[in-house]
Design a protein around this motif. Structure first.
Motif, PDB file in Angstrom:
ATOM      1  N   GLY A 656      38.123  43.720  41.334  1.00 38.46           N
ATOM      2  CA  GLY A 656      39.342  44.505  41.262  1.00 38.46           C
ATOM      3  C   GLY A 656      40.195  44.089  40.081  1.00 38.46           C
ATOM      4  N   PRO A 657      41.468  44.436  40.092  1.00 43.90           N
ATOM      5  CA  PRO A 657      42.351  44.115  38.973  1.00 43.90           C
ATOM      6  C   PRO A 657      42.481  42.609  38.770  1.00 43.90           C
ATOM      7  CG  PRO A 657      43.341  45.737  40.435  1.00 43.90           C
ATOM      8  CD  PRO A 657      42.144  45.216  41.141  1.00 43.90           C
ATOM      9  N   ALA A 658      42.765  42.218  37.543  1.00 45.66           N
ATOM     10  CA  ALA A 658      42.874  40.799  37.208  1.00 45.66           C
ATOM     11  C   ALA A 658      43.938  40.105  38.045  1.00 45.66           C
ATOM     12  CB  ALA A 658      43.180  40.639  35.719  1.00 45.66           C
ATOM     13  N   LYS A 659      45.047  40.802  38.343  1.00 50.01           N
ATOM     14  CA  LYS A 659      46.129  40.206  39.137  1.00 50.01           C
ATOM     15  C   LYS A 659      45.629  39.832  40.527  1.00 50.01           C
ATOM     16  CE  LYS A 659      50.844  41.100  40.778  1.00 50.01           C
ATOM     17  NZ  LYS A 659      51.972  42.084  40.789  1.00 50.01           N
ATOM     18  N   MET A 660      44.828  40.710  41.134  1.00 50.44           N
ATOM     19  CA  MET A 660      44.289  40.430  42.464  1.00 50.44           C
ATOM     20  C   MET A 660      43.328  39.253  42.424  1.00 50.44           C
ATOM     21  SD  MET A 660      41.868  42.816  44.880  1.00 50.44           S
ATOM     22  CE  MET A 660      40.356  42.143  44.161  1.00 50.44           C
TER      23      MET A 660
END
Length: 781
Positions: A656-660
């Motif tokens: 998923g997204p890098a933040k997640m």
């Protein structure tokens, strides 16, 4: 190593009363009946060594051959390990006569002053590596490029000689003479009578690896003796003016600088061995390749339609039907191979052609697949410190020959014939290769430009980016806001490539320069289709926008893969799947597989809102209450709570997204180091800023080389420039395909592939982006 007994042991039984299998040979030797019957000089071995030894790979991977007096090794991992350890497994017998010759034949050789000494092929350490390093520069890809125009010119001229005939023997009329001409040019040897040198070369092969009958041995000895004297005369002439171009001139100049390393006897032996090695293996390899390609008309047609497939097709030909069937090694100390104890002095026949068909390393190993993504793992060129130095010259020639045939004679086919081979243990290629075609259908009769057009040649191992496949878009279906699902099928309706959960494919988005990776999200059991889901990102690099605005059902796309660098651990006791947004694509296939295997699992799927979350209905139907949905306008996934209590034997797979993914790393920090496995969309840590880097050295333990990596250079680039094969794919630290084992030194890890535990272990490195923290790394290469 000179103290090791190297005398022939033909017709001897070295295994005493310790049976290797439950049977005994007719002479009482405790080996299996099939081992007792093994005879590499029979036509069955010559025609198809891997098939001849299938029983051994499956049942008895190492066995003693009483007929030959050698232990025969057949599996990939064992043979690669033998190549890797050139101390325990000495190459000193590689050029020894496998069949002892008569006193009369030996006297004939002596009369010519024949004194073949060590070469790069059969020399032990510590003498071997200093010479190899000193003489290697002309073999690097950069140094070989200037030979390409000559090879192209020769290929074009030779094909033009017979293109209007409708029938040709490719071996006699092209494939022997051109590699010999190239070999002589590379060595700097003046072109002499081709037929005589061909006779010499065959005689050398028979003398070293064959079983000449007593009445043949004297004739062979005369040919080898004349070959020896020819090599000496040419070398003497070169010494009069050593300023010329060519590897032998290069060696003579190096001798003046380092006479204790490059000796007279060494140069003489290398002159003779070089003429054979530089052309016979390439001639045979190309003949084998053309026989294989023309035996698969669909493959031959594909290559004609898409020449970019040629580099990997050449590697697959070298794997499937190479020109080197086997090498030999001498055991210098008591050791063990495949569970069998071997005494010092034992002789090994390591059948690389059998290793190249080992199902343990090559899936569907008998299948001829020009898109196989690990074809370059073949052992046809050997491995380690004695790997063939001329491998990239051979690759260049083979690519040019195949391209010339495919472009100018795409309608060429095999003629009816019986193939014959010169009986020997190691070098193989058909003595003749008859092909035919309709001259009236020659494309250049309508388009003269086809005669001169060319494609770029890759000097070195092929990139996986070159392995393309045409697919048809079966359907384009919206599955969420801004997300479409593409179903891709083969143009001929046949099965699509097999894949495993976590795999991705590359799609050319309008142009090869705009290639993007998309994870597969369908069912691996559905063999006739591949599915991807693509999120439109208007601020992205353009690939997704092209898919959404340009692609429609019926379109033909160019695809690479599938490849998998995000593999599911099917032995896990429990799995927690975490997906964010379009990251559901690989996770959905993994969860499907976990369900089919009966693994305990949970699937946690987050998105901005339900309307933006792809595959929701399918996931709910398949996973029921194991699926946990977190739509942003309803609730959020509390990762800290989810991962609060570490569970032994549990894996966490996330995409998923890098933040997640960063949040997952923090929340799982107290879990076992290898629990979290992630798939990233982008990587930035591997970007090279020369102003902030330092140079370092890489020692290659298996090859005996030390390679310098400049501050403005990746490790991968430095290794390739030194003629060392390292496969790669993304070259961004995303995929893991360029992984190499680290034996010593601290790594500055910049990939997003390795787990925390793997980084801490410091025994792996991604050569495309990571670097050394200090001044040196030692790699298992």
């Amino acid at each position: 190593m000179s103290n090791v007994d190297a005398s022939p042991r033909n017709n001897a039984c070295p295994v005493g009363q310790l049976p290797v299998s439950g049977q005994r040979a007719p002479d009482g030797c405790p080996v299996s009946a099939r081992a007792a019957d093994f005879d590499p000089f029979t036509d069955a071995y010559q025609q198809d060594p891997p098939e001849y030894l299938r029983w051994a790979r499956e049942q008895e991977p190492i066995f003693f051959s009483p007929q030959l007096g050698y232990w025969v090794v057949t599996r990939y991992d064992s043979i690669k390990a033998i190549f890797r350890d050139n101390i325990t497994f000495s190459p000193s017998i590689a050029l020894e006569k496998i069949t002892p010759t008569s006193d009369e034949a030996n006297a004939v050789l002596a009369s010519y002053g024949y004194a073949m000494n060590r070469t790069l092929v059969n020399e032990d350490e510590p003498a071997h590596m200093p010479r190899r390093r000193m003489l290697m520069d002309p073999f690097t890809p950069e140094a070989l490029k200037h030979h390409e125009p000559m090879v192209r010119k020769l290929a074009r001229e030779y094909v033009s000689r017979f293109i209007d005939d409708g029938r040709a023997d490719l071996v006699d009329q092209m494939l022997w003479e051109i590699p010999l001409t190239v070999a002589l040019h590379f060595l700097g040897v003046p072109e002499e009578d081709m037929d005589t040198l061909r006779k010499y070369s065959i005689a050398h092969t028979v003398n070293t690896w064959g079983r000449p009958q007593p009445e043949e041995q004297v004739e062979v000895a005369h040919a080898v003796g004349n070959f020896w004297q020819f090599a000496g005369k040419v070398l003497d002439k070169m010494r009069q003016d050593p300023s010329g171009d060519g590897w032998m001139f290069y060696g003579i100049r190096k001798q003046k600088e380092n006479p204790e390393i490059v000796t007279d006897s060494y140069l003489h032996s290398m002159m003779m061995a070089g003429i054979v090695a530089a052309h016979e293996t390439t001639a045979n390899a190309t003949a084998n390749a053309m026989k294989l390609l023309l035996s698969h008309p669909d493959v031959w047609r594909e290559i004609g339609e898409d020449p970019s497939l040629i580099p990997n097709a050449v590697e697959e030909c070298l794997r499937h039907n190479g020109s080197i069937a086997a090498w030999r090694r001498l055991v210098t100390a008591d050791t063990q191979v495949d569970g069998v104890d071997l005494p010092a002095g034992a002789r090994l026949l390591i059948v690389t052609s059998s290793a190249n068909h080992d199902e343990r390393h090559f899936t569907d190993a008998d299948l001829f697949d020009i898109r196989r993504d690990n074809s370059v793992d073949h052992l046809t060129f050997g491995y380690g410190s004695h790997q063939c130095m001329g491998k990239n010259l051979a690759r260049m020639e083979m690519q040019i020959f195949v391209e010339e045939f495919a472009r100018r004679l795409p309608h060429m086919r095999l003629a009816q014939q019986t193939f014959s081979y010169v009986p020997n243990t190691s070098f193989r290629g058909p003595e003749h290769l008859w092909v035919e075609w309709d001259p009236n259908a020659n494309p250049e009769r309508k388009d003269a430009g086809r005669r001169a057009s060319t494609m770029p040649i890759r000097v070195g191992e092929p990139s996986r980016h070159a392995i393309t496949r045409q697919v048809i878009v079966d359907s384009v279906t919206p599955v969420a806001e801004g997300i479409v699902r593409l179903r891709l099928v083969a143009p001929d309706g046949k099965a699509m490539p097999r894949w495993t959960p976590g795999s991705h494919i590359d799609i050319d988005c309008g142009t090869p320069d705009l290639s993007r990776q998309y994870s597969l999200c369908g069912d691996p059991a559905e063999t006739n289709v591949l599915e991807i889901a693509v999120l439109r990102e208007d601020q992205g690099r353009g690939g997704s926008t092209w898919v959404h605005t340009q692609v429609k059902a019926g379109d033909r796309l160019t695809m690479r893969g599938p490849r998998n660098h995000f593999r599911l651990d099917e032995d896990a006791g429990k799995i927690v799947f975490v997906a964010g947004g379009i990251g559901i694509t690989p996770i959905s296939a993994m969860a499907r597989r976990a369900r089919s295997l009966g693994i305990d699992y949970q699937l946690h799927y987050s998105g901005r809102r339900r309307s933006t979350m792809a595959l929701l209905d399918d996931l709910a139907a398949l996973h029921g209450d194991r699926l946990h949905v977190y739509a942003g306008d309803e609730r959020h996934n509390d990762l800290a709570a989810l991962l609060r209590t570490p569970e032994s034997g549990t894996r966490i797979y996330a995409c998923g997204p890098a933040k997640m993914l960063r949040a997952l790393e923090i929340c799982s920090a107290h879990w076992p180091d290898d629990a979290l496995r992630t798939e990233h969309f982008v990587a930035t840590k591997g970007q090279l800023d020369p102003a902030k880097e330092h140079a370092f050295e890489v020692e290659l333990k298996d090859s005996g080389l030390v390679v310098k990596v400049r501050a403005d250079q990746t490790m991968l680039a430095a290794l390739r420039a030194a003629n060392v094969d390292v496969q790669s794919d993304c070259e961004e630290g995303l995929c893991g395909s360029c992984e190499v084992r680290v034996l010593a030194g601290e790594v500055d890890h910049r990939d997003v592939v390795l787990t925390r535990a793997e980084r801490d272990a410091n025994n792996k490195v991604m050569t495309c982006c990571s670097r050394a923290l200090g001044g040196r790394l030692v790699l298992e290469l």
